[in-house]
Scaffold this motif. Structure first.
Motif, PDB file in Angstrom:
ATOM      1  N   ARG A  77       5.179  11.985  -2.003  1.00 43.78           N
ATOM      2  CA  ARG A  77       5.445  13.317  -2.541  1.00 43.78           C
ATOM      3  C   ARG A  77       5.138  13.371  -4.034  1.00 43.78           C
ATOM      4  O   ARG A  77       4.484  14.299  -4.509  1.00 43.78           O
ATOM      5  CB  ARG A  77       6.897  13.705  -2.280  1.00 43.78           C
ATOM      6  CG  ARG A  77       7.286  15.041  -2.901  1.00 43.78           C
ATOM      7  CD  ARG A  77       8.750  15.331  -2.675  1.00 43.78           C
ATOM      8  NE  ARG A  77       9.601  14.235  -3.152  1.00 43.78           N
ATOM      9  CZ  ARG A  77       9.889  14.023  -4.431  1.00 43.78           C
ATOM     10  NH1 ARG A  77       9.412  14.820  -5.356  1.00 43.78           N
ATOM     11  NH2 ARG A  77      10.677  13.017  -4.783  1.00 43.78           N
ATOM     12  N   SER A  81       8.010  17.704   5.040  1.00 41.38           N
ATOM     13  CA  SER A  81       9.078  17.165   4.198  1.00 41.38           C
ATOM     14  C   SER A  81      10.432  17.370   4.853  1.00 41.38           C
ATOM     15  O   SER A  81      11.290  16.481   4.824  1.00 41.38           O
ATOM     16  CB  SER A  81       9.037  17.845   2.834  1.00 41.38           C
ATOM     17  OG  SER A  81       7.798  17.630   2.188  1.00 41.38           O
ATOM     18  N   GLU A  97      11.350  20.090  -2.181  1.00 37.28           N
ATOM     19  CA  GLU A  97      12.390  19.395  -2.945  1.00 37.28           C
ATOM     20  C   GLU A  97      13.682  20.204  -2.971  1.00 37.28           C
ATOM     21  O   GLU A  97      14.782  19.650  -2.901  1.00 37.28           O
ATOM     22  CB  GLU A  97      11.888  19.144  -4.359  1.00 37.28           C
ATOM     23  CG  GLU A  97      10.732  18.148  -4.425  1.00 37.28           C
ATOM     24  CD  GLU A  97      10.161  18.024  -5.835  1.00 37.28           C
ATOM     25  OE1 GLU A  97      10.635  18.766  -6.722  1.00 37.28           O
ATOM     26  OE2 GLU A  97       9.245  17.218  -6.032  1.00 37.28           O
ATOM     27  N   ASP A 147       9.091   9.599  -0.586  1.00 35.28           N
ATOM     28  CA  ASP A 147       9.232  10.019  -1.976  1.00 35.28           C
ATOM     29  C   ASP A 147       8.012   9.609  -2.798  1.00 35.28           C
ATOM     30  O   ASP A 147       7.559  10.344  -3.677  1.00 35.28           O
ATOM     31  CB  ASP A 147      10.495   9.404  -2.584  1.00 35.28           C
ATOM     32  CG  ASP A 147      11.765  10.000  -1.979  1.00 35.28           C
ATOM     33  OD1 ASP A 147      11.670  11.098  -1.393  1.00 35.28           O
ATOM     34  OD2 ASP A 147      12.835   9.357  -2.094  1.00 35.28           O
ATOM     35  N   GLU A 159       7.644  22.075  -4.493  1.00 37.57           N
ATOM     36  CA  GLU A 159       8.922  22.385  -5.124  1.00 37.57           C
ATOM     37  C   GLU A 159       9.915  22.938  -4.118  1.00 37.57           C
ATOM     38  O   GLU A 159      11.110  22.604  -4.146  1.00 37.57           O
ATOM     39  CB  GLU A 159       8.698  23.396  -6.254  1.00 37.57           C
ATOM     40  CG  GLU A 159       9.953  23.692  -7.047  1.00 37.57           C
ATOM     41  CD  GLU A 159       9.677  24.654  -8.188  1.00 37.57           C
ATOM     42  OE1 GLU A 159       9.372  24.193  -9.306  1.00 37.57           O
ATOM     43  OE2 GLU A 159       9.768  25.886  -7.954  1.00 37.57           O
TER      44      GLU A 159
END
Length: 942
Positions: free
Chosen positions: A523, A513, A556, A520, A553
């Protein structure tokens, strides 16, 4: 030259030899320089492009080398040897204009390289044939030859006789002779056929001896030398098989007297047994002196193999009958058997000493024998006293001291790497470990798990440094991970599947990532799969899903660039987090305006240490933060409840020992003993979806999971470091299969589980009981480690563990002989009192069976050894022991029961309840009365 390079880049390997032969010496040197640069370039290509030109590059480089050493090194390059068909004919074609002496030098140098295959053996053979030089017989060349022979045996529809294949190869005699000088035999040299078969390697080699192609006397000498030297068991058995077929003459046996004595002393069991038979023949011929017999006997009687010890005592008895005057020299050797673990061996040696003690002339020998006999247990005390009288006056017994490993001490978790260089090195080491991991299912061999918190350090470092040094970190990672599969091709489906991931995959998800390799759309789709549900959901997938959700997480958070660090990074090596530290982390988040990640905070709650005298103050401090996370932390600490309360199984589910035949009971009706967990509502209401499985009520299911399970378990104990009971209950099916069906690797998490600081109870002890009875020795060793860790920390309930073992044996889920082996191993570390406590609770039920379970004698032997070492003070008398010891016959069970009974005070069993009543006693097996909500989950013997 340009035409050659064009052909190589196009992968036209068949065009290469004539193009090489068309170049002069300067042209070949110039081409070689270009080929070396191309080779460096190829290493960074994807595998499909590399495969296309490998053969052409190999042939061209070999043909352009002017030195034999450089040519051998080029041909042997690992990066050029991935092909389906051997390119060696093309190499020979490109070298056909070379001088024979140069080809001979190349053959010699290449034959010395490591790991040659059958194709390379053929290549060397062709080189020596063309050069008209002798074959360079090296160990590596022999390996290639054995591969060629093995392949030739199975070529075609029928298996060809091995002897015929060896006779066809003119190099077989010299290569076969080399087998006897190699440090280790090649794996292709198998001999697992019938002992008298000629179609195996020992039989085929002996056939070459009969043909006059191999020297018999030389092979006998080499076999004796190799057996004397020792080595791998498989090699020893091979040389013994050859020696048995060839047969040593009397002159050869006499010449190797010292070798036979050494083999009998230190050889593996088959070798020692053969050497012992030779010694018997040497004694019969008068070659073996009394002194030599005494020396070798003292060592042989120290061995554990009863068959060898009995045979040696028989030989000693024969010599003593023949000449009683040898008693002064031989009886001290006989006394070595007093220390043997076999009670029948001790009795046999004691009878031999008693019979020939009158023939002993010297008082020093009598004193030596008396001192040795004093080591015998209470069972033989009366006989020893009658033999030696005052010579065996007992010394004051020393106070027993239990030897346990140091109690586990919490160690601080290493902080995250502070520099990009350090972090990149860790990341590269972790993600590249994929290449060395074995992708095997949960039924395969697995390395024991000890808890993986290094992943947490790496993950926290990625979040921290991506926020402050993103560009530098990204560039360094691209360079360090060049050629790694997921960097070249993206994440594969198995890398984002909770059924198969490991901590290495979690790291790869974050790195991919960070490098912009994940869209996106992917993911969102892949993160949704971290939530497991449905009837096939299991603890493995759920725990892996938690790890994977946290990785997504974190990825992100890195993209947003607002998270300063991760909340769930452990404080201690077990994965636990100090509550006060978590409060401080939340305070920093509040002041910086960062928002905690739901999965990160949920994992932090599962890891926080809930108990302790400061819990109330820490909860107040968390509440004072004035944030939602602070309030949740305060409530979590004050509740001080396990993640999943575990229900214990009822002891009354076990049949009474007196109810019938043992075999019939254990092979009919309910067998499996598993545990259920209650629902934890707060987890289902306040935690992310990927955690919901952990909060649901779980019924026990004996369903084997066909995915990558136990070998990926390193992070499981770090996920729930404060809740070993829940983890033990959820992973109980794995342990059941490890004991009942032989699944490998499922026990590996137990040592880390025992080291966790959370409260242990019935689930942990039941899990340990399964582990102690696992089929494979390496799994039982892991269980022994866990037992000792619990005992060292004062957290082992030996009586509860003994009752659980009795229940599992009653259900035929655990074998008595395996348990005896495991508990014997634990006792041998110095934990005699600990093991005796377990056995004292375990034995009454087993002694009450109408049909004696196999291995009960071994279990009683372990108990007797422990009792003699540590005494029985404070140990409750064992119901049924006197009755077993009083049976007729001289079986191992009766002998060992009498030995154990002798360590207890007289009449200790009189006031005990019957063994059949003992299984209903409350303890770990006491059932919790389930309410209506928990009906069907409170068991459970399924």
């Amino acid at each position: 030259m340009n035409e050659l390079l064009t052909a190589v880049r196009a992968g036209r390997h068949h065009d290469v030899p004539p193009l090489v032969l068309g170049l002069d010496l300067p042209g070949r040197r110039a081409a070689l320089s270009e080929l070396k640069e191309l080779r460096k370039e190829v290493r960074s290509w994807d595998w499909q492009r590399r495969d296309k030109i490998r053969k052409a590059l190999l042939v061209a480089g070999a043909g352009c080398h002017t030195g034999a050493a450089g040519c051998a090194s080029w041909i042997g390059g690992r990066d050029l040897r991935d092909w389906t068909r051997s390119p060696y004919p093309l190499i020979l074609a490109s070298l056909k204009d070379r001088d024979p002496a140069w080809l001979g030098d190349l053959a010699l140098r290449f034959a010395g390289r490591a790991a040659l295959s059958d194709a390379e053996y053929t290549f060397v053979g062709e080189l020596t044939r063309i050069a008209q030089v002798p074959l360079p017989v090296t160990d590596n060349l022999v390996v290639g030859w054995t591969e060629l022979v093995s392949a030739a045996r199975w070529r075609g529809r029928t298996r060809r006789p091995l002897t015929d294949i060896l006779r066809e190869d003119p190099h077989s005699p010299e290569l076969a002779a080399r087998l006897f000088a190699m440090p280790e035999l090649p794996p292709q040299v198998d001999f697992h056929d019938a002992p008298d078969s000629r179609d195996n390697w020992p039989g085929a080699l002996c056939a070459l001896v009969e043909d006059g192609l191999l020297d018999r006397a030389h092979l006998v000498e080499r076999c004796v030398t190799r057996l004397m030297r020792g080595g791998r068991s498989v090699d020893q058995r091979f040389f013994l098989a050859v020696l048995l077929r060839l047969g040593a003459t009397e002159e050869e046996e006499d010449r190797h007297l010292r070798d036979w004595t050494a083999m009998a002393t230190d050889g593996i069991t088959p070798v020692a047994s053969y050497a012992q038979q030779v010694l018997v023949r040497l004694d019969a011929r008068g070659v073996l002196s009394t002194r030599e017999l005494a020396d070798v006997s003292g060592a042989v009687l120290f061995r554990q193999e009863k068959k060898l010890v009995r045979a040696q005592l028989t030989l000693l008895g024969k010599v003593l009958r023949r000449d009683a005057s040898t008693a002064d020299e031989l009886l001290p050797a006989v006394a070595e058997a007093f220390g043997h673990e076999g009670i029948d061996v001790q009795e046999r040696a004691l009878k031999l000493v008693a019979r020939y003690l009158p023939a002993v002339a010297g008082p020093e020998v009598r004193e030596e024998l008396a001192s040795a006999a004093a080591r015998l247990g209470p069972l033989h005390r009366e006989t020893v006293t009658a033999l030696f009288g005052d010579l065996v006056e007992g010394e004051a017994a020393e106070a027993y001291e239990e030897f346990l490993p140091p109690a586990p001490v919490l160690r601080r978790h290493d902080p995250a790497p502070e520099t990009v260089a350090e972090l990149v090195e860790e990341v590269a080491a972790r993600v590249k470990s994929h290449a060395s991991e074995r992708w095997i299912p949960s039924s395969g061999v697995a390395a024991p798990s000890t808890g993986d918190t290094h992943f947490e350090r790496t993950l926290d470092g990625l979040v921290r440094l991506a926020r402050t040094h993103r560009e530098e970190l990204t560039e360094a990672l691209r360079e360090a991970l060049a050629g790694v599969y997921f960097v070249e091709h993206g994440l594969g489906p198995y890398m984002v599947d909770p059924r198969s991931i490991s901590t290495s995959h979690g790291t790869s998800v974050v790195v991919a990532s960070l490098l912009g390799l994940v869209s996106d759309r992917d993911r969102v789709a892949w993160r949704a799969k971290t939530t497991v549900s449905g009837p096939d959901a299991c603890a493995h997938t759920a725990l892996n899903g938690v790890l994977l959700d946290r990785a997504w997480e974190a990825a992100e958070a890195i993209a947003a660039g607002e998270t300063p660090f991760l909340l769930a990074t452990p404080s201690w090596h077990t994965g636990a987090i100090e509550a006060a530290e978590l409060v401080e982390r939340l305070r920093i988040y509040r002041e910086s305006g960062a928002r905690p990640g739901p999965a990160d905070f949920a994992q932090a709650l599962l890891r926080v240490r809930r108990g302790g005298p400061e819990a109330a103050d820490v909860a107040a401090a968390a509440e004072a933060l004035g944030t939602g996370e602070g309030d949740r932390l305060a409530a979590w600490i004050r509740a001080d409840e396990p993640v999943a309360p575990v229900l214990r199984h009822p002891a009354t589910a076990v049949s009474r020992p007196s109810a019938g035949n043992w075999w019939q009971r254990t092979t009919s009706g309910a067998r499996q003993v598993l545990l259920a967990t209650r629902e934890r509502t707060v987890i289902r209401q306040e935690f992310p979806k990927s955690f919901h499985w952990l909060g649901r009520a779980q019924l026990p299911r004996a369903q084997e999971c066909y995915h990558w399970g136990p070998e990926r378990s390193s992070h499981w104990t770090a996920t729930l470091p404060e809740d070993p009971e829940a983890l033990a209950a959820w992973l109980m099916p794995d342990l059941l299969f490890a004991a009942d069906q032989g699944q490998r690797g499922a026990v590996g998490f137990l040592p880390a589980l025992a080291e966790s600081a959370g409260e242990v109870g019935g689930a942990t002890h039941l899990a340990l009981a399964y582990g102690l009875g696992a089929r494979h020795p390496e799994d039982r060793t892991a269980a022994v480690d866990a037992l000792l860790v619990l005992a060292a920390g004062g957290r082992l309930d030996g009586a509860s563990l003994g009752r659980e073992l009795a229940i599992l044996i009653d259900r035929d889920l655990v074998k008595v002989n395996r348990t005896a082996d495991t508990l014997g191993t634990a006792a041998a570390t110095g934990a005699y009192r600990t093991v005796l406590t377990v056995l004292a609770a375990m034995l009454p039920g087993l002694l009450a069976y109408e049909k004696t379970p196999r291995g009960l004698g071994d279990l009683l032997s372990v108990a007797a050894e422990c009792a003699e070492r540590c005494g029985t003070g404070g140990i409750p008398a064992i119901a049924g022991l006197a009755a077993t010891a009083g049976r007729k016959g001289s079986s191992q069970t009766v002998r060992q029961a009498a030995r154990l009974l002798a360590t207890f005070p007289a009449g200790a069993e009189d006031s005990l309840p019957k063994a059949s009543e003992g299984l209903d006693a409350p303890g770990t097996g006491e059932a919790l009365a389930p309410d209506r909500k928990d009906q069907g989950a409170a068991g459970i013997g399924i």
